[in-house]
Design a protein around this motif. Structure first.
Motif, PDB file in Angstrom:
ATOM      1  N   MET A   1       0.811  -1.217   0.000  1.00  0.00           N
ATOM      2  CA  MET A   1       0.000   0.000   0.000  1.00  0.00           C
ATOM      3  C   MET A   1       0.851   1.276   0.000  1.00  0.00           C
ATOM      4  O   MET A   1       0.613   2.186  -0.789  1.00  0.00           O
ATOM      5  CB  MET A   1      -0.946  -0.008   1.194  1.00  0.00           C
ATOM      6  CG  MET A   1      -1.894   1.152   1.231  1.00  0.00           C
ATOM      7  SD  MET A   1      -3.036   0.949   2.636  1.00  0.00           S
ATOM      8  CE  MET A   1      -4.085   2.350   2.372  1.00  0.00           C
ATOM      9  N   ALA A   2       1.827   1.368   0.864  1.00  0.00           N
ATOM     10  CA  ALA A   2       2.630   2.595   0.976  1.00  0.00           C
ATOM     11  C   ALA A   2       3.417   2.865  -0.301  1.00  0.00           C
ATOM     12  O   ALA A   2       3.402   3.981  -0.824  1.00  0.00           O
ATOM     13  CB  ALA A   2       3.573   2.510   2.174  1.00  0.00           C
ATOM     14  N   VAL A   3       4.112   1.863  -0.812  1.00  0.00           N
ATOM     15  CA  VAL A   3       4.931   2.089  -2.003  1.00  0.00           C
ATOM     16  C   VAL A   3       4.066   2.369  -3.225  1.00  0.00           C
ATOM     17  O   VAL A   3       4.402   3.225  -4.049  1.00  0.00           O
ATOM     18  CB  VAL A   3       5.930   0.928  -2.253  1.00  0.00           C
ATOM     19  CG1 VAL A   3       5.232  -0.323  -2.773  1.00  0.00           C
ATOM     20  CG2 VAL A   3       7.023   1.373  -3.191  1.00  0.00           C
ATOM     21  N   LYS A   4       2.944   1.686  -3.332  1.00  0.00           N
ATOM     22  CA  LYS A   4       2.062   1.943  -4.480  1.00  0.00           C
ATOM     23  C   LYS A   4       1.461   3.350  -4.400  1.00  0.00           C
ATOM     24  O   LYS A   4       1.318   4.024  -5.409  1.00  0.00           O
ATOM     25  CB  LYS A   4       0.977   0.875  -4.581  1.00  0.00           C
ATOM     26  CG  LYS A   4       1.509  -0.422  -5.112  1.00  0.00           C
ATOM     27  CD  LYS A   4       0.423  -1.407  -5.431  1.00  0.00           C
ATOM     28  CE  LYS A   4       1.060  -2.617  -6.088  1.00  0.00           C
ATOM     29  NZ  LYS A   4       0.144  -3.452  -6.772  1.00  0.00           N
ATOM     30  N   THR A   5       1.137   3.791  -3.216  1.00  0.00           N
ATOM     31  CA  THR A   5       0.614   5.142  -3.044  1.00  0.00           C
ATOM     32  C   THR A   5       1.647   6.156  -3.506  1.00  0.00           C
ATOM     33  O   THR A   5       1.322   7.102  -4.236  1.00  0.00           O
ATOM     34  CB  THR A   5       0.237   5.387  -1.562  1.00  0.00           C
ATOM     35  OG1 THR A   5      -0.782   4.463  -1.194  1.00  0.00           O
ATOM     36  CG2 THR A   5      -0.248   6.804  -1.346  1.00  0.00           C
ATOM     37  N   LEU A   6       2.886   5.972  -3.116  1.00  0.00           N
ATOM     38  CA  LEU A   6       3.934   6.900  -3.538  1.00  0.00           C
ATOM     39  C   LEU A   6       4.161   6.840  -5.044  1.00  0.00           C
ATOM     40  O   LEU A   6       4.267   7.879  -5.704  1.00  0.00           O
ATOM     41  CB  LEU A   6       5.244   6.584  -2.812  1.00  0.00           C
ATOM     42  CG  LEU A   6       5.273   6.954  -1.341  1.00  0.00           C
ATOM     43  CD1 LEU A   6       6.548   6.454  -0.696  1.00  0.00           C
ATOM     44  CD2 LEU A   6       5.119   8.452  -1.151  1.00  0.00           C
ATOM     45  N   ARG A   7       4.231   5.636  -5.600  1.00  0.00           N
ATOM     46  CA  ARG A   7       4.477   5.516  -7.039  1.00  0.00           C
ATOM     47  C   ARG A   7       3.341   6.133  -7.863  1.00  0.00           C
ATOM     48  O   ARG A   7       3.596   6.736  -8.889  1.00  0.00           O
ATOM     49  CB  ARG A   7       4.650   4.047  -7.436  1.00  0.00           C
ATOM     50  CG  ARG A   7       5.968   3.468  -7.023  1.00  0.00           C
ATOM     51  CD  ARG A   7       6.229   2.109  -7.650  1.00  0.00           C
ATOM     52  NE  ARG A   7       5.169   1.156  -7.433  1.00  0.00           N
ATOM     53  CZ  ARG A   7       5.345  -0.090  -7.042  1.00  0.00           C
ATOM     54  NH1 ARG A   7       6.547  -0.557  -6.815  1.00  0.00           N
ATOM     55  NH2 ARG A   7       4.329  -0.898  -6.873  1.00  0.00           N
ATOM     56  N   GLU A   8       2.120   5.956  -7.417  1.00  0.00           N
ATOM     57  CA  GLU A   8       0.970   6.418  -8.199  1.00  0.00           C
ATOM     58  C   GLU A   8       0.638   7.885  -8.006  1.00  0.00           C
ATOM     59  O   GLU A   8       0.087   8.519  -8.892  1.00  0.00           O
ATOM     60  CB  GLU A   8      -0.255   5.564  -7.858  1.00  0.00           C
ATOM     61  CG  GLU A   8      -0.114   4.127  -8.318  1.00  0.00           C
ATOM     62  CD  GLU A   8      -1.197   3.213  -7.775  1.00  0.00           C
ATOM     63  OE1 GLU A   8      -2.134   3.694  -7.090  1.00  0.00           O
ATOM     64  OE2 GLU A   8      -1.102   1.992  -8.025  1.00  0.00           O
ATOM     65  N   LYS A   9       0.959   8.437  -6.863  1.00  0.00           N
ATOM     66  CA  LYS A   9       0.486   9.790  -6.549  1.00  0.00           C
ATOM     67  C   LYS A   9       1.572  10.858  -6.573  1.00  0.00           C
ATOM     68  O   LYS A   9       1.299  12.016  -6.310  1.00  0.00           O
ATOM     69  CB  LYS A   9      -0.230   9.782  -5.211  1.00  0.00           C
ATOM     70  CG  LYS A   9      -1.459   8.891  -5.263  1.00  0.00           C
ATOM     71  CD  LYS A   9      -2.307   8.988  -4.039  1.00  0.00           C
ATOM     72  CE  LYS A   9      -3.535   8.112  -4.212  1.00  0.00           C
ATOM     73  NZ  LYS A   9      -4.522   8.327  -3.193  1.00  0.00           N
ATOM     74  N   ILE A  10       2.791  10.466  -6.857  1.00  0.00           N
ATOM     75  CA  ILE A  10       3.879  11.446  -6.931  1.00  0.00           C
ATOM     76  C   ILE A  10       4.301  11.579  -8.388  1.00  0.00           C
ATOM     77  O   ILE A  10       4.399  10.687  -9.109  1.00  0.00           O
ATOM     78  CB  ILE A  10       5.059  11.054  -6.032  1.00  0.00           C
ATOM     79  CG1 ILE A  10       4.608  11.182  -4.595  1.00  0.00           C
ATOM     80  CG2 ILE A  10       6.262  11.917  -6.325  1.00  0.00           C
ATOM     81  CD1 ILE A  10       5.648  10.941  -3.557  1.00  0.00           C
TER      82      ILE A  10
END
Length: 119
Positions: free
Chosen positions: A110-119
């Motif tokens: 969840m954390a890494v995907k959030t960063l990859r998708e939203k940055i």
């Protein structure tokens, strides 16, 4: 105790200082998993495009919170542009949990995907 909740991960999320906000962050991203209720709010401070501070607040299962915590060590000092290059396998290796169900895999990433998708 099940391998899934090994003592090391429990220690990580029990620490009172695990979750913290970055003061005056340059970037704030958040995500919510409607299937299980996990929530994450990630804050990042930059200096010249390099990540100098990382903080998160959240609630949810042990795996999502431990993964968000462990991500800190991986990304401090990294260029913001390099976040997209962190692989799922790298994150899972940091967690060290051998076999995850598909629903737990979503929590772990969840954390890494959030960063990859939203940055």
């Amino acid at each position: 105790m099940d391998n899934l909740y090994r003592d090391e991960l429990l220690d990580l999320v029990r620490e009172s200082a695990v979750q913290r906000k970055v003061r005056k962050p340059d970037i704030v991203v958040e995500d919510f998993n409607s299937l299980c209720g996990d929530k994450l709010l990630i804050s990042i401070k930059l200096d010249g495009g390099e990540i100098t501070q990382y903080g998160f607040e959240g609630s949810g299962c042990l795996i999502s919170q431990a993964s968000a915590y462990l991500l800190k060590e991986k990304i401090i000092g990294m260029k913001l542009s390099d976040l997209k290059n962190i692989s799922d396998d790298e994150v899972l290796a940091e967690l060290g949990i051998p076999k995850l169900t598909p629903s737990r895999m979503k929590c772990a990433l969840m954390a890494v995907k959030t960063l990859r998708e939203k940055i």
